[in-house]
Scaffold this motif. Structure first.
Motif, PDB file in Angstrom:
ATOM      1  N   ILE A  37       6.428   8.437 -14.925  1.00  0.00           N
ATOM      2  CA  ILE A  37       7.071   7.460 -14.032  1.00  0.00           C
ATOM      3  C   ILE A  37       8.157   6.791 -14.869  1.00  0.00           C
ATOM      4  N   VAL A  38       9.382   6.822 -14.376  1.00  0.00           N
ATOM      5  CA  VAL A  38      10.493   6.197 -15.097  1.00  0.00           C
ATOM      6  C   VAL A  38      10.924   5.008 -14.245  1.00  0.00           C
ATOM      7  N   ALA A  39      10.603   3.796 -14.703  1.00  0.00           N
ATOM      8  CA  ALA A  39      10.721   2.627 -13.817  1.00  0.00           C
ATOM      9  C   ALA A  39      11.684   1.573 -14.357  1.00  0.00           C
ATOM     10  N   ASP A  40      12.458   0.989 -13.453  1.00  0.00           N
ATOM     11  CA  ASP A  40      13.296  -0.171 -13.799  1.00  0.00           C
ATOM     12  C   ASP A  40      12.370  -1.338 -14.176  1.00  0.00           C
ATOM     13  N   ARG A  41      12.754  -2.089 -15.193  1.00  0.00           N
ATOM     14  CA  ARG A  41      11.904  -3.208 -15.650  1.00  0.00           C
ATOM     15  C   ARG A  41      11.758  -4.312 -14.608  1.00  0.00           C
ATOM     16  N   ASP A  42      12.687  -4.395 -13.647  1.00  0.00           N
ATOM     17  CA  ASP A  42      12.611  -5.470 -12.647  1.00  0.00           C
ATOM     18  C   ASP A  42      12.076  -4.987 -11.301  1.00  0.00           C
ATOM     19  N   ASN A  43      11.422  -3.831 -11.285  1.00  0.00           N
ATOM     20  CA  ASN A  43      10.874  -3.346 -10.018  1.00  0.00           C
ATOM     21  C   ASN A  43       9.864  -4.331  -9.439  1.00  0.00           C
ATOM     22  N   HIS A  44       9.695  -4.257  -8.117  1.00  0.00           N
ATOM     23  CA  HIS A  44       8.760  -5.152  -7.423  1.00  0.00           C
ATOM     24  C   HIS A  44       7.335  -4.966  -7.954  1.00  0.00           C
ATOM     25  N   ALA A  45       6.578  -6.080  -7.900  1.00  0.00           N
ATOM     26  CA  ALA A  45       5.208  -6.097  -8.428  1.00  0.00           C
ATOM     27  C   ALA A  45       4.336  -4.996  -7.823  1.00  0.00           C
ATOM     28  N   SER A  46       4.588  -4.630  -6.574  1.00  0.00           N
ATOM     29  CA  SER A  46       3.753  -3.598  -5.943  1.00  0.00           C
ATOM     30  C   SER A  46       3.980  -2.233  -6.603  1.00  0.00           C
ATOM     31  N   LEU A  47       5.205  -1.980  -7.062  1.00  0.00           N
ATOM     32  CA  LEU A  47       5.492  -0.715  -7.752  1.00  0.00           C
ATOM     33  C   LEU A  47       4.878  -0.725  -9.148  1.00  0.00           C
ATOM     34  N   VAL A  48       4.894  -1.907  -9.763  1.00  0.00           N
ATOM     35  CA  VAL A  48       4.281  -2.048 -11.091  1.00  0.00           C
ATOM     36  C   VAL A  48       2.782  -1.748 -10.968  1.00  0.00           C
TER      37      VAL A  48
ATOM     38  N   GLN B 257       0.820  -1.221   0.000  1.00  0.00           N
ATOM     39  CA  GLN B 257       0.000   0.000   0.000  1.00  0.00           C
ATOM     40  C   GLN B 257       0.852   1.269   0.000  1.00  0.00           C
ATOM     41  N   THR B 258       2.084   1.146   0.421  1.00  0.00           N
ATOM     42  CA  THR B 258       2.961   2.320   0.468  1.00  0.00           C
ATOM     43  C   THR B 258       3.232   2.824  -0.958  1.00  0.00           C
ATOM     44  N   GLY B 259       3.599   1.896  -1.834  1.00  0.00           N
ATOM     45  CA  GLY B 259       3.818   2.276  -3.241  1.00  0.00           C
ATOM     46  C   GLY B 259       2.534   2.829  -3.854  1.00  0.00           C
ATOM     47  N   GLN B 260       1.409   2.179  -3.522  1.00  0.00           N
ATOM     48  CA  GLN B 260       0.105   2.625  -4.040  1.00  0.00           C
ATOM     49  C   GLN B 260      -0.240   4.016  -3.511  1.00  0.00           C
ATOM     50  N   GLY B 261       0.300   4.340  -2.347  1.00  0.00           N
ATOM     51  CA  GLY B 261       0.029   5.652  -1.762  1.00  0.00           C
ATOM     52  C   GLY B 261       0.930   6.735  -2.341  1.00  0.00           C
ATOM     53  N   ILE B 262       2.156   6.365  -2.696  1.00  0.00           N
ATOM     54  CA  ILE B 262       3.100   7.396  -3.162  1.00  0.00           C
ATOM     55  C   ILE B 262       2.925   7.701  -4.655  1.00  0.00           C
ATOM     56  N   ILE B 263       3.012   6.643  -5.464  1.00  0.00           N
ATOM     57  CA  ILE B 263       3.166   6.881  -6.918  1.00  0.00           C
ATOM     58  C   ILE B 263       1.924   7.523  -7.546  1.00  0.00           C
ATOM     59  N   PRO B 264       0.709   6.948  -7.376  1.00  0.00           N
ATOM     60  CA  PRO B 264      -0.444   7.608  -8.008  1.00  0.00           C
ATOM     61  C   PRO B 264      -0.779   8.967  -7.393  1.00  0.00           C
ATOM     62  N   THR B 265      -0.361   9.195  -6.161  1.00  0.00           N
ATOM     63  CA  THR B 265      -0.644  10.483  -5.521  1.00  0.00           C
ATOM     64  C   THR B 265       0.270  11.571  -6.085  1.00  0.00           C
ATOM     65  N   LEU B 266       1.530  11.230  -6.315  1.00  0.00           N
ATOM     66  CA  LEU B 266       2.494  12.252  -6.746  1.00  0.00           C
ATOM     67  C   LEU B 266       2.565  12.418  -8.260  1.00  0.00           C
ATOM     68  N   VAL B 267       2.454  11.294  -8.986  1.00  0.00           N
ATOM     69  CA  VAL B 267       2.659  11.373 -10.441  1.00  0.00           C
ATOM     70  C   VAL B 267       1.285  11.469 -11.103  1.00  0.00           C
ATOM     71  N   GLN B 268       0.961  12.662 -11.569  1.00  0.00           N
ATOM     72  CA  GLN B 268      -0.404  12.931 -12.040  1.00  0.00           C
ATOM     73  C   GLN B 268      -0.451  13.072 -13.562  1.00  0.00           C
ATOM     74  N   ARG B 269      -1.584  13.450 -14.071  1.00  0.00           N
ATOM     75  CA  ARG B 269      -1.803  13.503 -15.526  1.00  0.00           C
ATOM     76  C   ARG B 269      -0.656  14.213 -16.257  1.00  0.00           C
ATOM     77  N   GLY B 270      -0.134  13.541 -17.271  1.00  0.00           N
ATOM     78  CA  GLY B 270       0.921  14.155 -18.098  1.00  0.00           C
ATOM     79  C   GLY B 270       2.307  14.094 -17.463  1.00  0.00           C
ATOM     80  N   GLU B 271       2.403  13.571 -16.250  1.00  0.00           N
ATOM     81  CA  GLU B 271       3.712  13.450 -15.587  1.00  0.00           C
ATOM     82  C   GLU B 271       4.231  12.019 -15.767  1.00  0.00           C
TER      83      GLU B 271
END
Ligand SMILES: Cc1ncc(COP(=O)(O)O)c(C=O)c1O
Length: 400
Positions: A132-143, A116-130
């Motif tokens: 996310i630059v993600a490593d392909r092997d990131n944990h499933a929760s970040l995906v 839930q921590t990832g779910q709380g940070i990423i969609p809250t901070l990275v909004q429309r038109g912004e």
């Protein structure tokens, strides 16, 4: 008129788990009767646990258990509400202050799980038109968190695993004015490999990106006093947000993020996974508070953990296994075949060694593996048994 499709057809057609069970090699959901940490019992049989993330063995530590018991006596078993409303007790605030201090950041915010921590940070901070630059092997929760953000108009771009040249290529492809967040595991959960944080920070500076590091598998394992990846690289001030979980080294359940006051304050008042979910239980929080004191007071636990893991790594390499690159508490043995991985897992299980089988969808075909992880509380006899059983079965199955 076309007949309406049955939503549950996919469930009825899903036979993989039953097929694996029928072959007697199903590696999931096995209930443990009792656990002391490095040794667990299954159906009365004692086994070496070589697949837990209980890195410092703190789930079995009397002071940690007692702290949970005391918290239940004082606050009951649940807060029965979200942090936002009636679900905050003094323990939550105390832990946030102590963790911010430990990780050398201004503020901390607790969540009920790491997921839930990832779910709380990423969609809250990275909004429309912004971005996310993600490593392909990131944990499933970040995906999953990125998928949620994309549903609200954020854009995700991914770079090849821990490949800084590819990260630069991806950053160059983003419109210059667009805000961007680089997201990476600190220690990658399948392999145990450490992110190239120096390279990542240099690129973040060059391309004006913010950074989120998920340090779930790094705390108590690497960094000064077990403070994790940014500390390991002496780059704490250059990483904007560090998140983690309590379900590994901290011997509990829950998650946290640390960062600047304004950022944590924004997440605190906008993150759906925080606002609309019950707060971590007093027992969970009290366990983390007790664990934190032990992590601070007993750095020798981390030293023992690393020595234990190195011992197994050397033993398995000497036996001829192919290991994924790691110098953390995870030792992942590449098998590269689904059925062989499952058979190997079952033979280890029958021989009294419990590890994790990674097959699809957890890993890509050809990357099937047995993931082992170790604790500060494993004794040499446990580690020798793991190496010995791996070697015997590895020869029998032609893996080595
Ligand atoms: C890198 C990483 N992030 C997040 C999580 C999720 O943590 P939790 O178990 O607290 O939900 C995990 C757990 O497996 C993890 O390995």
């Amino acid at each position: 008129m076309e007949k309406t499709k049955d939503l549950f057809k996919k469930c009825i057609d899903f036979t993989l788990a039953d097929e694996v069970k029928a072959q007697g090699v199903y590696p999931f959901f096995h209930p443990i009767d009792e656990t002391e940490g490095p040794v667990v019992s299954f159906g009365g049989k004692r086994m070496v646990m070589a697949g837990s993330n209980n890195y410092l063995g703190l789930t079995a530590e009397p002071k940690v258990k007692q702290a949970s018991i005391d918290a239940i006596k004082k606050y009951g078993t649940s807060c029965s509400g979200s942090r936002y409303m009636t679900g905050t007790v003094k323990l939550h605030n105390e832990l946030e202050e102590k963790l911010a201090d430990f990780f050398e950041k201004e503020r901390c915010l607790l969540f009920s799980t790491g997921y839930q921590t990832g779910q709380g940070i990423i969609p809250t901070l990275v909004q429309r038109g912004e971005y996310i630059v993600a490593d392909r092997d990131n944990h499933a929760s970040l995906v999953a968190a990125s998928i949620m953000a994309q549903g609200a108009g954020a854009i995700q771009v991914r770079y090849n695993h821990n490949n800084m040249a590819d990260l630069e290529r991806v950053l160059q492809s983003i419109p210059e004015a667009a805000a961007r967040l680089i997201v990476s595991d600190g220690v990658f959960s399948v392999s145990g490999e450490i992110v190239d944080l120096s390279g990542l920070v240099a690129l973040a500076k060059k391309y004006n990106a913010r950074i989120l590091i998920d340090d779930a598998h790094a705390v108590g394992v690497i960094g000064r006093g077990g403070r994790g990846t940014p500390s390991e690289f002496d780059l704490v001030d250059d990483v904007d947000m560090i998140m983690g979980t309590f379900s590994k080294t901290f011997g509990s359940l829950g998650g946290y993020v640390v960062g600047d006051r304004s950022v944590i304050n924004y997440i605190k008042h906008n993150a759906a996974s925080l606002i609309f979910s019950a707060s971590p239980t007093p027992a969970s929080v009290a366990a983390v508070l007790a664990s934190l004191e032990i992590i601070k007071d007993q750095p020798e636990l981390t030293e023992k953990l690393i020595a234990n893991t190195d011992y197994v790594r050397q033993g398995l390499l000497k036996a001829g296994f192919t290991l994924m690159p790691s110098r953390t508490a995870i030792v992942t043995v590449l098998i590269a075949d689904q059925m062989k991985t499952l058979i190997f897992w079952k033979k280890l299980f029958d021989a009294g060694v419990y590890v994790n089988a990674f097959i699809r969808p957890g890993v890509m075909p050809g990357h099937e593996a047995l993931r082992t992880s170790f604790m500060a509380t494993h004794e040499k006899e446990h580690l020798d048994k793991v190496i010995m059983e791996f070697e015997t079965i590895g020869r029998e199955l032609g893996v080595i």
